[in-house]
Motif scaffolding. Sequence first.
Motif: not given
Lengths: 200, 200
Positions: A62, A65-66, A69, A186, B180-183, B187
């Motif tokens: 993850y 991927r983060d 993105r 974030d 699409e994964p968002f943690w 986010r």
Amino acid sequence: MAEPIDFYFDFSSPYGYFMAEKIDALAAAHGRAVRWRPFLLGAVYKQTGGGPMLAAELKGPYAYRDFDRTARFLGLPWTVPAVFPIGTQVAARTFYWLDERDPALARRFAQDVYRAYFAEGRDISQETLVLDIAAAAGADRAALAGALAGEAVRQRLKDECAQAIAHGVFGSPFVFVDGEPFWGVDRIPQIERWLETGGF
Amino acid sequence: MAEPIDFYFDFSSPYGYFMAEKIDALAAAHGRAVRWRPFLLGAVYKQTGGGPMLAAELKGPYAYRDFDRTARFLGLPWTVPAVFPIGTQVAARTFYWLDERDPALARRFAQDVYRAYFAEGRDISQETLVLDIAAAAGADRAALAGALAGEAVRQRLKDECAQAIAHGVFGSPFVFVDGEPFWGVDRIPQIERWLETGGF
């Protein structure tokens, strides 16, 4: 003028790189300067028992991927360097040596190191590359090389890491606005509102 | 109509609560429904070796500060419950039992449980309170109490946890938009842009 913002980061931290590309403009928009403060995540993890999320079973994939993105979201150049994560002692020691002589130069150097690593994928653990980047930014290469061979730059970085931990820093990036701590790129929207409103 | 958004959460997760207050409106603004999917963080941690950040030396105090600030930032009621974190098996089992019968009721129940816990500080690990909340939302209290004494609701939750882990869920909240994964509740800006643009 209001107090500068403190910006703690490790040169091997992707989210630290993203913040490095944003924090100065964000601060300037609210009449603030930024104190850049590299530290070693390894020193923090040694004390707090934390660790990077990259090796974790589900978090690791993850995270990559983060990174991708979030770079696209923020409109920043990004690559996963061949060697990642990486030792950042030489870059951090160099930063403080430069900072004692010319803070503006140190600031340029820090951004150039981050870009060499996360935009170009170069091996910033290598002293030769660090010297090249510092010299290109305007540093005295021979004097810096001499300093890096000595004990003073080691001790300075150790002191800075201890100070960061004493302030409560446990990750990268870590930003303080008038004592209020913000962890992670974030938190930019919260930092913005804090700067706009003087705290909420 | 486009695919529903999957929203995974643990009832004991503050950031899950924050997301629960935002996700439906966010999705609806882009013509999407939301599939609410409670799971047990404990089941994930057992498999992945992760753990909550609350006990960590420096992270712990920061986490409580960030909960408070994030609640203010998002404009949501918030309290640190007397018992926190807490076992959420009964609430999660109840959710799936309700969901099989009336998804809209289950959705209302989930939000009511979150508010009872994080806005009012009540002990949602207690079956009596869970039954009260479900009954107030319109459930058949006696039938639910009977079901909670049986094996089926236990197995269903076990299956849901296994499925969540199989999908890559390792924290709460966890949101999937078209795979699409968002943690994390932080986010939301990326989720918004993803919904607006169809991916970036």
